[in-house]
Write an enzyme that holds these catalytic residues in place. Structure first.
Site, PDB file in Angstrom:
ATOM      1  N   ARG A 214       0.847  -1.204   0.000  1.00 18.79           N
ATOM      2  CA  ARG A 214       0.000   0.000   0.000  1.00 18.79           C
ATOM      3  C   ARG A 214       0.881   1.251   0.000  1.00 18.79           C
ATOM      4  O   ARG A 214       0.631   2.208  -0.722  1.00 18.79           O
ATOM      5  CB  ARG A 214      -0.919   0.005   1.230  1.00 18.79           C
ATOM      6  CG  ARG A 214      -2.048  -0.998   1.136  1.00 18.79           C
ATOM      7  CD  ARG A 214      -3.067  -0.792   2.250  1.00 18.79           C
ATOM      8  NE  ARG A 214      -2.660  -1.370   3.519  1.00 18.79           N
ATOM      9  CZ  ARG A 214      -3.061  -2.566   3.962  1.00 18.79           C
ATOM     10  NH1 ARG A 214      -3.855  -3.312   3.230  1.00 18.79           N
ATOM     11  NH2 ARG A 214      -2.675  -3.023   5.128  1.00 18.79           N
ATOM     12  N   PHE A 230     -11.150  -4.932  -5.808  1.00 19.38           N
ATOM     13  CA  PHE A 230     -11.169  -5.753  -4.589  1.00 19.38           C
ATOM     14  C   PHE A 230     -10.662  -4.886  -3.419  1.00 19.38           C
ATOM     15  O   PHE A 230      -9.715  -5.235  -2.730  1.00 19.38           O
ATOM     16  CB  PHE A 230     -10.279  -7.003  -4.740  1.00 19.38           C
ATOM     17  CG  PHE A 230     -10.548  -7.813  -5.974  1.00 19.38           C
ATOM     18  CD1 PHE A 230     -11.572  -8.754  -6.002  1.00 19.38           C
ATOM     19  CD2 PHE A 230      -9.790  -7.629  -7.127  1.00 19.38           C
ATOM     20  CE1 PHE A 230     -11.822  -9.510  -7.149  1.00 19.38           C
ATOM     21  CE2 PHE A 230     -10.025  -8.382  -8.267  1.00 19.38           C
ATOM     22  CZ  PHE A 230     -11.040  -9.329  -8.288  1.00 19.38           C
ATOM     23  N   ASP A 252     -15.738  -3.312  -4.870  1.00 16.55           N
ATOM     24  CA  ASP A 252     -15.766  -4.556  -4.098  1.00 16.55           C
ATOM     25  C   ASP A 252     -17.196  -5.086  -4.150  1.00 16.55           C
ATOM     26  O   ASP A 252     -18.127  -4.309  -4.324  1.00 16.55           O
ATOM     27  CB  ASP A 252     -15.346  -4.297  -2.633  1.00 16.55           C
ATOM     28  CG  ASP A 252     -14.878  -5.571  -1.925  1.00 16.55           C
ATOM     29  OD1 ASP A 252     -13.658  -5.741  -1.736  1.00 16.55           O
ATOM     30  OD2 ASP A 252     -15.747  -6.404  -1.564  1.00 16.55           O
ATOM     31  N   ASN A 281     -19.164  -6.668  -9.069  1.00 11.54           N
ATOM     32  CA  ASN A 281     -18.219  -7.735  -9.349  1.00 11.54           C
ATOM     33  C   ASN A 281     -17.113  -7.126 -10.209  1.00 11.54           C
ATOM     34  O   ASN A 281     -17.383  -6.519 -11.249  1.00 11.54           O
ATOM     35  CB  ASN A 281     -18.952  -8.844 -10.105  1.00 11.54           C
ATOM     36  CG  ASN A 281     -18.044 -10.000 -10.447  1.00 11.54           C
ATOM     37  OD1 ASN A 281     -16.885  -9.827 -10.833  1.00 11.54           O
ATOM     38  ND2 ASN A 281     -18.571 -11.189 -10.306  1.00 11.54           N
ATOM     39  N   ASP A 302      -6.197  -6.744  -6.280  1.00 10.12           N
ATOM     40  CA  ASP A 302      -5.805  -7.553  -5.115  1.00 10.12           C
ATOM     41  C   ASP A 302      -6.926  -8.531  -4.756  1.00 10.12           C
ATOM     42  O   ASP A 302      -7.620  -8.357  -3.750  1.00 10.12           O
ATOM     43  CB  ASP A 302      -5.494  -6.617  -3.933  1.00 10.12           C
ATOM     44  CG  ASP A 302      -5.062  -7.390  -2.697  1.00 10.12           C
ATOM     45  OD1 ASP A 302      -4.567  -8.527  -2.840  1.00 10.12           O
ATOM     46  OD2 ASP A 302      -5.240  -6.865  -1.581  1.00 10.12           O
ATOM     47  N   CYS A 342      -2.467 -13.745  -3.573  1.00  7.31           N
ATOM     48  CA  CYS A 342      -2.190 -14.289  -2.238  1.00  7.31           C
ATOM     49  C   CYS A 342      -2.384 -15.802  -2.216  1.00  7.31           C
ATOM     50  O   CYS A 342      -2.519 -16.397  -1.155  1.00  7.31           O
ATOM     51  CB  CYS A 342      -3.046 -13.601  -1.183  1.00  7.31           C
ATOM     52  SG  CYS A 342      -4.804 -13.772  -1.482  1.00  7.31           S
TER      53      CYS A 342
HETATM   54  N1  SAH Z   1      -6.834  -4.878  -1.039  1.00  7.69           N
HETATM   55  C1  SAH Z   1      -7.542  -5.068   0.207  1.00  7.69           C
HETATM   56  C2  SAH Z   1      -7.811  -6.524   0.517  1.00  7.69           C
HETATM   57  C3  SAH Z   1      -8.622  -7.279  -0.530  1.00  7.69           C
HETATM   58  S1  SAH Z   1      -9.354  -8.738   0.063  1.00  7.69           S
HETATM   59  C4  SAH Z   1      -6.785  -4.372   1.334  1.00  7.69           C
HETATM   60  O1  SAH Z   1      -5.645  -3.901   1.118  1.00  7.69           O
HETATM   61  O2  SAH Z   1      -7.318  -4.289   2.439  1.00  7.69           O
HETATM   62  C5  SAH Z   1     -10.348  -9.231  -1.270  1.00  7.69           C
HETATM   63  C6  SAH Z   1     -11.678  -8.493  -1.427  1.00  7.69           C
HETATM   64  O3  SAH Z   1     -12.265  -8.920  -2.664  1.00  7.69           O
HETATM   65  C7  SAH Z   1     -12.730  -8.743  -0.370  1.00  7.69           C
HETATM   66  O4  SAH Z   1     -13.098  -7.519   0.205  1.00  7.69           O
HETATM   67  C8  SAH Z   1     -13.924  -9.369  -1.115  1.00  7.69           C
HETATM   68  O5  SAH Z   1     -15.166  -8.852  -0.662  1.00  7.69           O
HETATM   69  C9  SAH Z   1     -13.679  -8.896  -2.532  1.00  7.69           C
HETATM   70  N2  SAH Z   1     -14.182  -9.726  -3.628  1.00  7.69           N
HETATM   71  C10 SAH Z   1     -14.098 -11.067  -3.793  1.00  7.69           C
HETATM   72  N3  SAH Z   1     -14.538 -11.434  -5.012  1.00  7.69           N
HETATM   73  C11 SAH Z   1     -14.913 -10.283  -5.665  1.00  7.69           C
HETATM   74  C12 SAH Z   1     -15.414  -9.988  -6.958  1.00  7.69           C
HETATM   75  N4  SAH Z   1     -15.624 -10.956  -7.858  1.00  7.69           N
HETATM   76  N5  SAH Z   1     -15.646  -8.704  -7.272  1.00  7.69           N
HETATM   77  C13 SAH Z   1     -15.436  -7.709  -6.374  1.00  7.69           C
HETATM   78  N6  SAH Z   1     -14.929  -7.940  -5.142  1.00  7.69           N
HETATM   79  C14 SAH Z   1     -14.680  -9.203  -4.786  1.00  7.69           C
END
Ligand code: SAH
Length: 398
Positions: A214, A230, A252, A281, A302, A342
């Site tokens: 970040r 995400f 998200d 999505n 991410d 991850c």
């Molecule tokens: N980058 C963030 C962590 C991401 S965790 C940070 O630094 O804090 C992954 C996220 O993806 C979660 O919040 C989950 O709700 C979201 N997610 C999972 N599948 C998804 C999709 N198809 N579209 C949008 N969001 C999604």
């Protein structure tokens, strides 16, 4: 006092002696006649030489997780206290706890405590017991955490799927010691501030492993239109906006995550109206951007772990390629791609190749300028590759 004995098949002691903490069921020649699941056992080789001591779970595909390779070392309160103290000392040495008061204090196997996760959020501590053996040790672990960390409260978030293959059918959450944490805990990370929902949020409340990524992203954000895919609670979004991005769009699927993202922008005195948080999505959103010719100068990707097993790897690689291709396609020339994975099964080289295929499919050039692994408070012992899971690449797209 002697512990029940597990005997390994010929030659299977080597990896354990080298430092790997897992004894797989395929490596076991003899199980103990009477050993309590979750209790401590000793592991011997075919010559009846001592190999290691760990906790036992015959129901798991990993019947023993190693706690020590020293036959003189008892697994007791003093042992747990010493390991937790050592883990804390590592964080104090490597993290600037004056500016960052949220970190992973114990990272399971990589801190010599298999199945235990401890995250520190300001004055509170959140724990996860992933395995039967570690669950059995919960009481001395909590006592040691009180002694070493002196938190206001210790809260449990063992609502993790990893307990199921351990034969555990409970997923306990709740207060273990001290005071109940507030609905939202305010933490500091570098110079940014965040609300963490330790009781209802994802995992233990915050993705601490991305802290350094970040910060690196912040340095690239100035003047850019940023898309944070995400976004969860807006970790990368807050950093990008603090780095003077002209606009940050957070996407998200989780409305709860986006509510938190908005609050986190406000907490950092950033204009939440200027930086939209969109429930969608990501795959659909990127497709729509492409169709509408909506472009960005920086895209952060991410996603959650697409792959949890080796079998699912091929499909996951395809998904990563398609996702990154879509992200590259909405970048303007000289735009920055920040892409993370991850999934433990996708190693560094595989992820590099995924990005190569994504750029080729998008008919763009991608120059990697930086790459990172997980943050310092998520160490990975060289003999335990499973502990090394996060990759994050920064690249310029032409
Ligand atoms: N980058 C963030 C962590 C991401 S965790 C940070 O630094 O804090 C992954 C996220 O993806 C979660 O919040 C989950 O709700 C979201 N997610 C999972 N599948 C998804 C999709 N198809 N579209 C949008 N969001 C999604």
């Amino acid at each position: 006092m002697t512990y029940p004995e597990v005997v390994l098949k010929a030659g299977r002691e080597r990896r354990i002696l080298e430092g790997h903490p897992w004894v797989f069921s395929g490596a076991v020649a003899e199980y103990p006649a009477a050993a309590e699941p979750g209790g401590i056992v000793d592991v011997f080789d075919q010559d009846r030489k001592f190999v290691a001591r760990g906790y036992y779970n015959p129901a798991s595909s990993i019947p023993v997780r190693v706690l020590t390779r020293d036959p003189e070392q008892r697994v007791d309160r003093a042992f747990l206290l010493a390991r937790i103290r050592q883990a804390h000392a590592l964080r104090r040495a490597w993290l600037d706890t004056k500016v960052t008061n949220a970190y992973r204090a114990v990272h399971g196997e990589s801190d010599g405590l298999p199945g235990l996760i401890v995250d520190r959020y300001a004055d509170f501590v959140v724990v996860q017991f992933h395995t039967l053996g570690m669950d059995r040790l919960r009481e001395p672990v909590v006592e040691a955490l009180q002694q070493v960390a002196g938190p206001t409260g210790i809260y449990e978030r063992s609502d993790v799927g990893t307990r199921r293959p351990e034969g555990l059918e409970t997923f306990p959450t709740g207060l273990l010691a001290g005071e109940q944490p507030p609905g939202l805990i305010e933490i500091r990370e570098h110079r940014a501030r965040f609300w963490v929902d330790a009781r209802q949020g994802q995992k233990t409340g915050f993705y601490l492993d991305q802290r350094e990524n970040r910060l690196a992203a912040q340095a690239f954000a100035r003047g850019r239109e940023v898309l944070n895919c995400f976004s969860y609670s807006g970790g990368f979004s807050v950093y990008a906006a603090r780095g003077k991005a002209s606009q940050v769009v957070s996407v998200d699927v989780s409305e709860a995550a986006l509510d938190l993202a908005r609050s986190n922008l406000e907490l950092n005195r950033l204009d939440a109206d200027a930086h939209p948080c969109i429930a969608a999505n990501v795959f659909d959103y990127l497709k729509a951007c492409k169709a509408e010719k909506r472009r960005f100068d920086m895209v952060i990707v991410d996603p959650p772990a697409f792959v949890k097993t080796r079998e699912a790897l091929t499909q996951a690689v395809r998904t990563y390629i398609s996702l990154n291709r879509k992200a590259i396609e909405v970048l303007r020339p000289d735009g920055v791609l920040v892409s993370a994975s991850c999934s433990t099964q996708v190693n560094y080289e595989t992820f590099f190749t995924i990005l190569k295929h994504a750029a080729t499919a998008a008919r763009r050039e991608l120059r990697i300028v930086k790459s990172h692994l997980q943050a310092v408070d998520h160490p990975a012992v060289t003999t335990f590759p499973e502990g090394r899971y996060l990759k994050c690449f920064f690249g310029v797209v032409r």
